[in-house]
Design a protein around this motif. Structure first.
Motif, PDB file in Angstrom:
ATOM      1  N   LYS A 101       0.003  15.512 -43.760  1.00 61.79           N
ATOM      2  CA  LYS A 101       1.042  14.797 -43.009  1.00 61.79           C
ATOM      3  C   LYS A 101       0.595  14.518 -41.574  1.00 61.79           C
ATOM      4  O   LYS A 101       1.065  13.580 -40.941  1.00 61.79           O
ATOM      5  CB  LYS A 101       2.340  15.613 -43.006  1.00 61.79           C
ATOM      6  N   GLN A 102      -0.343  15.302 -41.071  1.00 60.69           N
ATOM      7  CA  GLN A 102      -0.813  15.167 -39.686  1.00 60.69           C
ATOM      8  C   GLN A 102      -2.019  14.240 -39.532  1.00 60.69           C
ATOM      9  O   GLN A 102      -2.499  14.033 -38.412  1.00 60.69           O
ATOM     10  CB  GLN A 102      -1.170  16.556 -39.125  1.00 60.69           C
ATOM     11  N   VAL A 103      -2.536  13.675 -40.630  1.00 56.55           N
ATOM     12  CA  VAL A 103      -3.739  12.843 -40.572  1.00 56.55           C
ATOM     13  C   VAL A 103      -3.374  11.449 -40.055  1.00 56.55           C
ATOM     14  O   VAL A 103      -2.885  10.594 -40.792  1.00 56.55           O
ATOM     15  CB  VAL A 103      -4.442  12.770 -41.942  1.00 56.55           C
ATOM     16  N   VAL A 104      -3.608  11.249 -38.784  1.00 54.09           N
ATOM     17  CA  VAL A 104      -3.203  10.023 -38.090  1.00 54.09           C
ATOM     18  C   VAL A 104      -3.921   8.800 -38.648  1.00 54.09           C
ATOM     19  O   VAL A 104      -3.311   7.734 -38.803  1.00 54.09           O
ATOM     20  CB  VAL A 104      -3.449  10.158 -36.563  1.00 54.09           C
ATOM     21  N   ASP A 105      -5.200   8.910 -38.987  1.00 55.51           N
ATOM     22  CA  ASP A 105      -5.941   7.756 -39.488  1.00 55.51           C
ATOM     23  C   ASP A 105      -5.340   7.228 -40.790  1.00 55.51           C
ATOM     24  O   ASP A 105      -5.259   6.015 -40.987  1.00 55.51           O
ATOM     25  CB  ASP A 105      -7.420   8.100 -39.702  1.00 55.51           C
ATOM     26  N   ASN A 106      -4.919   8.120 -41.687  1.00 49.91           N
ATOM     27  CA  ASN A 106      -4.296   7.688 -42.942  1.00 49.91           C
ATOM     28  C   ASN A 106      -2.979   6.963 -42.653  1.00 49.91           C
ATOM     29  O   ASN A 106      -2.668   5.953 -43.286  1.00 49.91           O
ATOM     30  CB  ASN A 106      -4.036   8.872 -43.869  1.00 49.91           C
ATOM     31  N   ALA A 107      -2.213   7.490 -41.718  1.00 49.44           N
ATOM     32  CA  ALA A 107      -0.934   6.865 -41.365  1.00 49.44           C
ATOM     33  C   ALA A 107      -1.162   5.465 -40.801  1.00 49.44           C
ATOM     34  O   ALA A 107      -0.472   4.515 -41.187  1.00 49.44           O
ATOM     35  CB  ALA A 107      -0.179   7.736 -40.366  1.00 49.44           C
ATOM     36  N   ARG A 108      -2.118   5.326 -39.904  1.00 54.77           N
ATOM     37  CA  ARG A 108      -2.407   4.010 -39.307  1.00 54.77           C
ATOM     38  C   ARG A 108      -2.850   3.011 -40.375  1.00 54.77           C
ATOM     39  O   ARG A 108      -2.405   1.867 -40.400  1.00 54.77           O
ATOM     40  CB  ARG A 108      -3.493   4.138 -38.241  1.00 54.77           C
ATOM     41  N   PHE A 109      -3.767   3.462 -41.255  1.00 52.78           N
ATOM     42  CA  PHE A 109      -4.246   2.575 -42.316  1.00 52.78           C
ATOM     43  C   PHE A 109      -3.091   2.144 -43.215  1.00 52.78           C
ATOM     44  O   PHE A 109      -2.952   0.967 -43.541  1.00 52.78           O
ATOM     45  CB  PHE A 109      -5.346   3.243 -43.147  1.00 52.78           C
ATOM     46  N   LEU A 167       4.685  23.002 -56.288  1.00 51.50           N
ATOM     47  CA  LEU A 167       3.287  22.747 -55.933  1.00 51.50           C
ATOM     48  C   LEU A 167       2.447  24.012 -55.860  1.00 51.50           C
ATOM     49  O   LEU A 167       1.242  23.960 -56.094  1.00 51.50           O
ATOM     50  CB  LEU A 167       3.199  22.042 -54.575  1.00 51.50           C
ATOM     51  N   GLY A 168       3.063  25.110 -55.474  1.00 51.43           N
ATOM     52  CA  GLY A 168       2.313  26.323 -55.165  1.00 51.43           C
ATOM     53  C   GLY A 168       2.005  26.337 -53.676  1.00 51.43           C
ATOM     54  O   GLY A 168       1.959  25.285 -53.026  1.00 51.43           O
ATOM     55  N   GLU A 169       1.809  27.529 -53.139  1.00 53.94           N
ATOM     56  CA  GLU A 169       1.625  27.675 -51.686  1.00 53.94           C
ATOM     57  C   GLU A 169       0.418  26.900 -51.149  1.00 53.94           C
ATOM     58  O   GLU A 169       0.494  26.272 -50.104  1.00 53.94           O
ATOM     59  CB  GLU A 169       1.510  29.153 -51.297  1.00 53.94           C
ATOM     60  N   GLY A 170      -0.709  26.946 -51.864  1.00 47.14           N
ATOM     61  CA  GLY A 170      -1.918  26.269 -51.385  1.00 47.14           C
ATOM     62  C   GLY A 170      -1.730  24.768 -51.271  1.00 47.14           C
ATOM     63  O   GLY A 170      -2.025  24.164 -50.232  1.00 47.14           O
ATOM     64  N   ALA A 171      -1.228  24.140 -52.336  1.00 50.68           N
ATOM     65  CA  ALA A 171      -1.015  22.686 -52.328  1.00 50.68           C
ATOM     66  C   ALA A 171       0.073  22.298 -51.332  1.00 50.68           C
ATOM     67  O   ALA A 171      -0.014  21.245 -50.681  1.00 50.68           O
ATOM     68  CB  ALA A 171      -0.661  22.185 -53.721  1.00 50.68           C
ATOM     69  N   TYR A 172       1.078  23.156 -51.188  1.00 48.16           N
ATOM     70  CA  TYR A 172       2.139  22.896 -50.208  1.00 48.16           C
ATOM     71  C   TYR A 172       1.551  22.871 -48.789  1.00 48.16           C
ATOM     72  O   TYR A 172       1.835  21.966 -48.007  1.00 48.16           O
ATOM     73  CB  TYR A 172       3.238  23.953 -50.319  1.00 48.16           C
ATOM     74  N   ASP A 173       0.715  23.848 -48.475  1.00 41.39           N
ATOM     75  CA  ASP A 173       0.083  23.906 -47.151  1.00 41.39           C
ATOM     76  C   ASP A 173      -0.828  22.701 -46.910  1.00 41.39           C
ATOM     77  O   ASP A 173      -0.858  22.145 -45.806  1.00 41.39           O
ATOM     78  CB  ASP A 173      -0.711  25.207 -46.982  1.00 41.39           C
ATOM     79  N   ILE A 174      -1.551  22.276 -47.942  1.00 39.32           N
ATOM     80  CA  ILE A 174      -2.422  21.098 -47.821  1.00 39.32           C
ATOM     81  C   ILE A 174      -1.584  19.855 -47.551  1.00 39.32           C
ATOM     82  O   ILE A 174      -1.949  19.014 -46.722  1.00 39.32           O
ATOM     83  CB  ILE A 174      -3.299  20.927 -49.080  1.00 39.32           C
ATOM     84  N   LEU A 175      -0.441  19.726 -48.228  1.00 43.93           N
ATOM     85  CA  LEU A 175       0.440  18.591 -47.992  1.00 43.93           C
ATOM     86  C   LEU A 175       0.907  18.552 -46.537  1.00 43.93           C
ATOM     87  O   LEU A 175       0.927  17.494 -45.909  1.00 43.93           O
ATOM     88  CB  LEU A 175       1.645  18.639 -48.942  1.00 43.93           C
ATOM     89  N   LEU A 176       1.238  19.723 -45.989  1.00 41.32           N
ATOM     90  CA  LEU A 176       1.644  19.782 -44.581  1.00 41.32           C
ATOM     91  C   LEU A 176       0.508  19.331 -43.659  1.00 41.32           C
ATOM     92  O   LEU A 176       0.740  18.632 -42.669  1.00 41.32           O
ATOM     93  CB  LEU A 176       2.083  21.196 -44.211  1.00 41.32           C
ATOM     94  N   GLU A 177      -0.720  19.712 -43.996  1.00 40.52           N
ATOM     95  CA  GLU A 177      -1.872  19.291 -43.201  1.00 40.52           C
ATOM     96  C   GLU A 177      -2.102  17.786 -43.321  1.00 40.52           C
ATOM     97  O   GLU A 177      -2.392  17.115 -42.330  1.00 40.52           O
ATOM     98  CB  GLU A 177      -3.120  20.055 -43.628  1.00 40.52           C
TER      99      GLU A 177
END
Length: 146
Positions: A96-104, A84-94
């Protein structure tokens, strides 16, 4: 007890494997379309609903590569960061923390035939197949739902 495979999982998995041209992204082995030998391998497990359906969180892996990465998380992390590259990897980690997306996502996959996520990936898969049949033999990206 494992995580149930929903209609959204099915269509998302097909998109992941079609994106790779039915080739393992680990060892490069080729597989016939819809082969059980090529699987949708999630970096963050399917229980992480915020990224369960994120294209950057899933890869087409043969059974051997899937089990290797599952049993060697440090190697999988290294491989994903490189892929992915460091930037996209870091975005993926972020993401993962989006609670609204998980709930939906949790609510949506229970809808079965009315699942917006399922409908989105079914349409993406069909679009990708048209491109592939039209001669596009390279990696075909697909749009994530979120």
């Amino acid at each position: 007890m494992g995580v149930k495979i929903t209609s959204a999982d099915k269509w998302f998995s097909r998109c992941v494997r079609e994106r790779a041209g039915w080739r393992c992204e680990g060892c490069q082995s080729e597989y016939p379309e819809n082969s059980a030998g090529l699987q949708c391998s999630h970096f963050h497990g399917r229980g992480s609903y915020a990224v369960r359906f994120d294209p950057d969180n899933a890869f087409a892996h043969c059974t051997r590569c899937h089990y290797f990465f599952e049993g060697n998380p440090h190697e999988f992390t290294r491989w994903v960061r490189e892929r992915l590259g460091e930037g996209a990897y870091d975005i993926l980690l972020e993401k993962k923390q989006v609670v609204d997306n998980a709930r939906f996502a949790r609510r949506d996959v229970k809808q079965r035939h009315k699942s917006e996520i399922s409908r989105h990936y079914r349409e993406e898969y069909r679009r990708m197949q048209v491109l592939r049949k039209g001669g596009d033999m390279e990696r075909i990206e697909f749009a994530g739902y979120f």
